[in-house]
Design an enzyme around this catalytic site. Sequence first.
Site, short mmCIF file in Angstrom:
data_model
loop_
_atom_site.label_atom_id
_atom_site.label_comp_id
_atom_site.label_asym_id
_atom_site.label_seq_id
_atom_site.Cartn_x
_atom_site.Cartn_y
_atom_site.Cartn_z
N LEU A 118 0.82 -1.21 0.00
CA LEU A 118 0.00 0.00 0.00
C LEU A 118 0.85 1.26 0.00
CD1 LEU A 118 -3.01 -0.64 2.44
CD2 LEU A 118 -2.95 -0.84 -0.05
N HIS A 119 1.97 1.24 0.74
CA HIS A 119 2.73 2.47 0.87
C HIS A 119 3.44 2.89 -0.41
CE1 HIS A 119 7.04 0.93 2.09
NE2 HIS A 119 6.56 0.26 1.06
N ASP A 120 3.43 2.04 -1.42
CA ASP A 120 4.06 2.38 -2.70
C ASP A 120 3.25 3.41 -3.49
OD1 ASP A 120 6.17 0.61 -2.34
OD2 ASP A 120 5.15 -1.04 -3.36
#
Length: 349
Positions: A257-259
């Site tokens: 998700l943090h990408d």
Amino acid sequence: MKTENSNTQPNPATILQTGTGFWASKVLLTAVNFGLFTLLAKHSTMQATDIKTALKLNCSDRNIYDFLDTLTGLGFLNREGLLASAHYSNTIDTDVFLDKAKPSYIGGILEMMNNRLWNFWGNLEDGLRTGMIQNEAKNGGQNLFEVIYSNPELLKTFVNGMTGVQKGNFITFSESFDFSKYKTLVDAGGSAAVLSAMVAKNQPHMTCCSFDLPELENLATNTIKSYQVSDRVKVISGDFFKDNLPQADVITMGNILHDWDEETKLKLMQIAYDALPAGGAFVAIENVIDNDRRENVFGMLMSLNMLIETGDGFDYTFNDFNRWAKQIGFKSTSLLPLVGPSSAAIAYK
């Protein structure tokens, strides 16, 4: 000038320690790249000149004393004696986590930091000024993953780095999460299949699937074979933006998700939601930032790293995750602390 606490005298120690922090980082990263901790694990204890010879270093004896004693002062080596008479050995932590011969080795992320991210972080100012990526894809018009997946050696370095930073979390998750209600798991963006292998190994009733692009298939297959869980873990190649995820009771995403920006985060959570049955669980394993944004400094540094690596990606708080989960339609959420600054943010359908 007085500080906020009138009883406290101004002290530059923290400023200097942080400002020169890259010195300490480079000492540790260099030791990892040299294989120093692996060498010491083989020999138990060694003198400085023997280490110098084994590592084929041409510096002076004084240089090697400074190098090893700095590692000692930082808490990464034990030492008995002084200078020429000193004997050095690993600490408990470096013996477990930085010996390449052990399955608990996490040095892959440190190798990647030394070989890739060290230079890219020198461009943080440019990243903040422009909001643009600062890595291999900076001037090529491609995104990070297109560049990495097109280069087998770079891909291997990247995967080893991600495995290193997440292996402890995957082990802890596989042991701590309540799998009693579930039978199947799909790890979306499963990379080298370490999470799937860990769950299968520690939860004998679970069958797992590692889902990622075709370029990861061989690495994932080798991991599954090495953990001897081929009977309950399979690899499926696909692109979660284009192909439907296999349905499962639990959908996991580790450092996925943090990408991405918020819109894409929501899209990925929707993709997971659609692949889950009622009562199923979506799990995001990441460096979830504390809601007050004061304590998990590593999570905020990782978020800046996403600026360097992707431009619009960022790490997030549990409050952020709750808001997104509610927007998608998940019924409830929980947070499971894992290793160090990492947690599993869980949304139940």
